[in-house]
Design a protein around this motif. Structure first.
Motif, PDB file in Angstrom:
ATOM      1  N   THR A   1       5.455   5.235   9.639  1.00 47.13           N
ATOM      2  CA  THR A   1       4.828   3.925   9.831  1.00 47.13           C
ATOM      3  C   THR A   1       5.122   2.983   8.671  1.00 47.13           C
ATOM      4  OG1 THR A   1       3.048   4.862  11.181  1.00 47.13           O
ATOM      5  CG2 THR A   1       2.613   2.739  10.124  1.00 47.13           C
ATOM      6  N   SER A   2       5.117   3.494   7.457  1.00 49.96           N
ATOM      7  CA  SER A   2       5.393   2.638   6.298  1.00 49.96           C
ATOM      8  C   SER A   2       6.801   2.069   6.347  1.00 49.96           C
ATOM      9  CB  SER A   2       5.186   3.428   5.005  1.00 49.96           C
ATOM     10  OG  SER A   2       3.833   3.806   4.855  1.00 49.96           O
ATOM     11  N   THR A   3       7.753   2.860   6.800  1.00 49.51           N
ATOM     12  CA  THR A   3       9.122   2.365   6.942  1.00 49.51           C
ATOM     13  C   THR A   3       9.192   1.287   8.007  1.00 49.51           C
ATOM     14  OG1 THR A   3      10.130   4.431   6.202  1.00 49.51           O
ATOM     15  CG2 THR A   3      11.471   3.011   7.591  1.00 49.51           C
ATOM     16  N   ASN A   4       8.535   1.529   9.133  1.00 47.51           N
ATOM     17  CA  ASN A   4       8.544   0.548  10.212  1.00 47.51           C
ATOM     18  C   ASN A   4       7.885  -0.749   9.775  1.00 47.51           C
ATOM     19  OD1 ASN A   4       8.963  -0.434  12.868  1.00 47.51           O
ATOM     20  ND2 ASN A   4       6.886   0.167  13.451  1.00 47.51           N
TER      21      ASN A   4
ATOM     22  N   ARG B   1       0.833  -1.208   0.000  1.00 46.25           N
ATOM     23  CA  ARG B   1       0.000   0.000   0.000  1.00 46.25           C
ATOM     24  C   ARG B   1       0.871   1.263   0.000  1.00 46.25           C
ATOM     25  NH1 ARG B   1      -5.171  -1.655   0.648  1.00 46.25           N
ATOM     26  NH2 ARG B   1      -5.589  -3.490   1.970  1.00 46.25           N
ATOM     27  N   ALA B   2       1.969   1.233   0.747  1.00 45.16           N
ATOM     28  CA  ALA B   2       2.861   2.399   0.793  1.00 45.16           C
ATOM     29  C   ALA B   2       3.493   2.660  -0.565  1.00 45.16           C
ATOM     30  CB  ALA B   2       3.944   2.198   1.850  1.00 45.16           C
ATOM     31  N   LEU B   3       3.835   1.589  -1.281  1.00 48.97           N
ATOM     32  CA  LEU B   3       4.403   1.763  -2.622  1.00 48.97           C
ATOM     33  C   LEU B   3       3.406   2.424  -3.557  1.00 48.97           C
ATOM     34  CD1 LEU B   3       6.240  -1.674  -3.062  1.00 48.97           C
ATOM     35  CD2 LEU B   3       7.302   0.569  -2.755  1.00 48.97           C
ATOM     36  N   GLU B   4       2.136   2.111  -3.384  1.00 49.14           N
ATOM     37  CA  GLU B   4       1.097   2.713  -4.211  1.00 49.14           C
ATOM     38  C   GLU B   4       0.809   4.157  -3.809  1.00 49.14           C
ATOM     39  OE1 GLU B   4      -1.358  -1.464  -4.953  1.00 49.14           O
ATOM     40  OE2 GLU B   4      -2.026  -0.029  -3.439  1.00 49.14           O
ATOM     41  N   ASN B   5       0.880   4.425  -2.517  1.00 49.72           N
ATOM     42  CA  ASN B   5       0.499   5.749  -2.011  1.00 49.72           C
ATOM     43  C   ASN B   5       1.599   6.790  -2.113  1.00 49.72           C
ATOM     44  OD1 ASN B   5      -2.067   4.873  -1.270  1.00 49.72           O
ATOM     45  ND2 ASN B   5      -1.395   4.228   0.775  1.00 49.72           N
ATOM     46  N   PHE B   6       2.853   6.357  -1.999  1.00 46.79           N
ATOM     47  CA  PHE B   6       3.949   7.320  -1.871  1.00 46.79           C
ATOM     48  C   PHE B   6       4.989   7.137  -2.972  1.00 46.79           C
ATOM     49  CE2 PHE B   6       2.637   6.212   2.592  1.00 46.79           C
ATOM     50  CZ  PHE B   6       1.778   7.294   2.732  1.00 46.79           C
ATOM     51  N   ASN B   7       4.565   7.317  -4.190  1.00 45.67           N
ATOM     52  CA  ASN B   7       5.488   7.311  -5.321  1.00 45.67           C
ATOM     53  C   ASN B   7       5.887   8.763  -5.584  1.00 45.67           C
ATOM     54  OD1 ASN B   7       6.986   6.641  -7.543  1.00 45.67           O
ATOM     55  ND2 ASN B   7       5.242   6.306  -8.889  1.00 45.67           N
ATOM     56  N   ILE B   8       6.771   9.289  -4.731  1.00 50.09           N
ATOM     57  CA  ILE B   8       7.024  10.736  -4.697  1.00 50.09           C
ATOM     58  C   ILE B   8       8.457  11.076  -5.084  1.00 50.09           C
ATOM     59  CG2 ILE B   8       7.025  12.800  -3.217  1.00 50.09           C
ATOM     60  CD1 ILE B   8       4.767  11.457  -1.607  1.00 50.09           C
ATOM     61  N   SER B   9       9.394  10.739  -4.235  1.00 49.32           N
ATOM     62  CA  SER B   9      10.790  11.156  -4.484  1.00 49.32           C
ATOM     63  C   SER B   9      11.534  10.186  -5.392  1.00 49.32           C
ATOM     64  CB  SER B   9      11.542  11.288  -3.163  1.00 49.32           C
ATOM     65  OG  SER B   9      11.796  10.007  -2.590  1.00 49.32           O
ATOM     66  N   GLY B  10      11.066   8.948  -5.447  1.00 50.76           N
ATOM     67  CA  GLY B  10      11.822   7.936  -6.180  1.00 50.76           C
ATOM     68  C   GLY B  10      13.028   7.431  -5.409  1.00 50.76           C
ATOM     69  N   ILE B  11      13.180   7.879  -4.166  1.00 53.03           N
ATOM     70  CA  ILE B  11      14.301   7.457  -3.318  1.00 53.03           C
ATOM     71  C   ILE B  11      13.760   6.494  -2.257  1.00 53.03           C
ATOM     72  CG2 ILE B  11      16.129   8.205  -1.750  1.00 53.03           C
ATOM     73  CD1 ILE B  11      16.488   9.191  -4.597  1.00 53.03           C
TER      74      ILE B  11
ATOM     75  N   VAL C   1      10.018   1.318   0.384  1.00 53.36           N
ATOM     76  CA  VAL C   1       9.075   2.429   0.456  1.00 53.36           C
ATOM     77  C   VAL C   1       9.819   3.754   0.284  1.00 53.36           C
ATOM     78  CG1 VAL C   1       7.476   1.147   1.916  1.00 53.36           C
ATOM     79  CG2 VAL C   1       9.195   2.629   2.977  1.00 53.36           C
ATOM     80  N   ASP C   2       9.104   4.751  -0.203  1.00 53.78           N
ATOM     81  CA  ASP C   2       9.683   6.058  -0.487  1.00 53.78           C
ATOM     82  C   ASP C   2      10.099   6.755   0.809  1.00 53.78           C
ATOM     83  OD1 ASP C   2       9.761   9.022  -1.341  1.00 53.78           O
ATOM     84  OD2 ASP C   2       9.316   8.021  -3.231  1.00 53.78           O
ATOM     85  N   MET C   3      11.203   7.474   0.764  1.00 52.42           N
ATOM     86  CA  MET C   3      11.653   8.211   1.946  1.00 52.42           C
ATOM     87  C   MET C   3      10.644   9.264   2.379  1.00 52.42           C
ATOM     88  SD  MET C   3      14.513   7.111   3.260  1.00 52.42           S
ATOM     89  CE  MET C   3      14.948   8.501   4.313  1.00 52.42           C
ATOM     90  N   ILE C   4       9.917   9.850   1.424  1.00 57.25           N
ATOM     91  CA  ILE C   4       8.869  10.814   1.766  1.00 57.25           C
ATOM     92  C   ILE C   4       7.545  10.060   1.837  1.00 57.25           C
ATOM     93  CG2 ILE C   4       7.602  12.859   1.018  1.00 57.25           C
ATOM     94  CD1 ILE C   4      10.108  13.928  -0.199  1.00 57.25           C
ATOM     95  N   GLN C   5       6.929  10.111   2.994  1.00 57.70           N
ATOM     96  CA  GLN C   5       5.725   9.324   3.227  1.00 57.70           C
ATOM     97  C   GLN C   5       4.889   9.964   4.330  1.00 57.70           C
ATOM     98  OE1 GLN C   5       7.174   5.778   6.009  1.00 57.70           O
ATOM     99  NE2 GLN C   5       8.670   6.151   4.355  1.00 57.70           N
ATOM    100  N   GLY C   6       3.587   9.787   4.229  1.00 57.27           N
ATOM    101  CA  GLY C   6       2.728  10.159   5.340  1.00 57.27           C
ATOM    102  C   GLY C   6       2.801   9.107   6.425  1.00 57.27           C
ATOM    103  N   GLY C   7       2.248   9.423   7.605  1.00 58.76           N
ATOM    104  CA  GLY C   7       2.192   8.429   8.668  1.00 58.76           C
ATOM    105  C   GLY C   7       3.352   8.429   9.622  1.00 58.76           C
ATOM    106  N   ALA C   8       4.199   9.478   9.563  1.00 61.53           N
ATOM    107  CA  ALA C   8       5.284   9.648  10.536  1.00 61.53           C
ATOM    108  C   ALA C   8       6.292   8.500  10.532  1.00 61.53           C
ATOM    109  CB  ALA C   8       4.716   9.845  11.952  1.00 61.53           C
TER     110      ALA C   8
END
Length: 475
Positions: free
Chosen positions: A105-108, A31-41, A96-103
């Motif tokens: 959570t997606s990284t964790n 879900r994070a991959l779908e939601n946060f396709n932002i920086s590409g990093i 997952v993208d380094m820029i993400q919503g959820g503080a």
């Protein structure tokens, strides 16, 4: 062939999804991959962060094992999976993208899922068989994103700062070596881009070395500041869902695993919401970037020309400089370092704004803060290494050019101030500029001094300062 050969079905709060069968991450990462396709990093772009996340997860698993909350076999499988990641395996799964919503959570959750699925394999199960070992229930036991993520960020930054410190020391030493090499090259110093007073090219490079060397102790101070972590605070710093001894055990294990003297914060609620340490680190990196950029400006100016600029030094020729002008070679290494400095300075503004945007018990902008700090640390280290290796060590001096500027400059007249007074020396300087005649010629013509007195006072070597003057007298 059925879809089950290509996908496995995983379920979370929002329902079921098909996850590619060959990946170690799970539904929340998907879900994070779908939601946060932002920086590409992706977070794997920063291996130190992936390593730090695995270290934190391993420490927490061991603490929960010690307290009897996690079965030994589960704890061992989690620990083994973390060891593999620390050794460099599975980093591509941290996507997952380094820029993400959820503080964060997606990284964790990306970490929890990868570790859980690898641990399941080690236990003899299939990926996705979470009833045996679950990303949230077991890998994330006694944890929250809000203590895991900032702890991992701090640890990753400490690792990065160590590399940056080594690059800083190496650059300082290279500049100091050039200072020694150019100690006998006399030149005219400049202020406001105008002739000032004599100096040596060695003094100029020694000043570069000193200003970079000052950053070493500051970087060490910043690393020490990051050692205070909020692990064990869970959601908002109250330690909800943890045992009484959990925090001390988890921090002790992390200290052993990472080889870093981390300590628990005195006030976990404050430590969970406060970004002050990150702001201070960013300001320090900006200071380093400003100094580095100023040095590169000077190198580009001193090497300008070669025939229509200052041309006091030669930078190593790294590549042809123009697609239309034959023979042109540009100062590409200092130019690249300048651009790194501008990036770091811009990152500092973004970090300050993100830190200010925190509300109540959590700062949800922490992913941007972590991203930009890790980027600044990495960029500065790479830029310093490039500047040292590809530029500074190969710089040579155009001694005759430096001496020629010095001997033609009216700046030599400054040495006569104590003997003739500011008014007379100013008039002499003005006449010299208007007529093109030398200062010495005009002083003798006006019978203000004898040739012998002038020769003694206007020797450039006599105006380099007491240390160099004494050294030359002994030579």
């Amino acid at each position: 062939m059925s879809d089950s050969a290509f996908y496995r079905v995983e379920k979370d709060l929002l329902g079921e999804r098909q996850v590619p069968a060959d990946v170690y991450y799970g539904v929340q990462t998907l879900r994070a991959l779908e939601n946060f396709n932002i920086s590409g990093i992706p977070i794997s772009h920063f291996p130190d962060l992936v390593t730090a996340l695995a270290m934190v997860k391993q420490a927490c698993a061991r603490a929960n094992r010690d307290l009897g909350k996690l079965e030994s076999a589960q704890a061992e499988a989690i620990s083994k999976a973390c060891e593999e990641i620390i050794a460099g395996a599975l980093h591509g799964e941290f996507c997952v993208d380094m820029i993400q919503g959820g503080a964060g959570t997606s990284t964790n959750m990306n970490s929890n899922e990868v570790i859980a699925n690898r641990a399941l394999e080690l236990l003899g199960y299939q990926r996705g068989e979470y009833e045996q070992l679950h990303p949230n229930v077991h890998v994330n036991m006694s944890q929250s994103t809000n203590d895991v993520y900032p702890t991992a960020l701090r640890l990753a930054m400490v690792f990065g700062l160590r590399q940056l410190e080594r690059a800083t020391v190496a650059l300082q030493q290279a500049l100091a070596e050039k200072g020694r090499e150019f100690n006998g090259v006399l030149k005219m110093g400049r202020t406001q881009l105008q002739d000032a007073v004599p100096m040596s090219l060695g003094q100029e490079f020694n000043a570069f070395a000193t200003t970079i060397g000052e950053e070493v102790s500051r970087l060490q101070e910043m690393a020490s500041l990051l050692m205070e972590i909020n692990l064990g605070g869970t959601a908002i710093g109250t330690g909800l869902n943890t045992e009484a001894d959990y925090r001390e055990l988890a921090v002790a294990h992390l200290r052993e695993i990472s080889g870093t003297p981390v300590t628990p914060a005195a006030d976990l609620v404050e430590a969970t919401s406060d970004m002050g340490g990150f702001v201070l680190l960013s300001g320090m990196l900006k200071r380093t970037a400003v100094k580095l950029s100023k040095i590169c400006n000077d190198l580009r100016l001193l090497s300008s020309g070669p025939h229509c600029g200052l041309n006091e030094i030669n930078l190593p020729q790294k590549q042809p400089g123009s697609s239309i002008m034959p023979g042109k070679v540009n100062p590409v290494i200092p130019e690249a370092v300048n651009q790194v400095a501008f990036t770091v300075i811009g990152n500092d503004t973004a970090i300050a704004m993100a830190a200010e945007a925190g509300q109540l018990q959590l700062n949800v902008m922490e992913p941007l803060i972590g991203y930009k700090l890790l980027e600044s640390i990495r960029y500065l280290g790479a830029a310093m290494e490039s500047l040292r290796r590809d530029c500074v060590v190969g710089i040579t001096a155009n001694e005759a050019v430096c001496r020629g500027y010095l001997e033609r400059s009216v700046g030599l007249v400054t040495a006569l101030n104590p003997y003739l007074g500011y008014g007379k020396t100013s008039a002499i300087a003005q006449r010299a500029l208007q007529t093109g005649r030398s200062v010495a010629e005009l002083v003798i013509e006006e019978q203000l001094m004898t040739p012998e007195e002038l020769e003694r006072l206007l020797r450039p070597e006599s105006m380099l300062g007491p240390i160099l003057r004494e050294a030359k007298a002994l030579a």
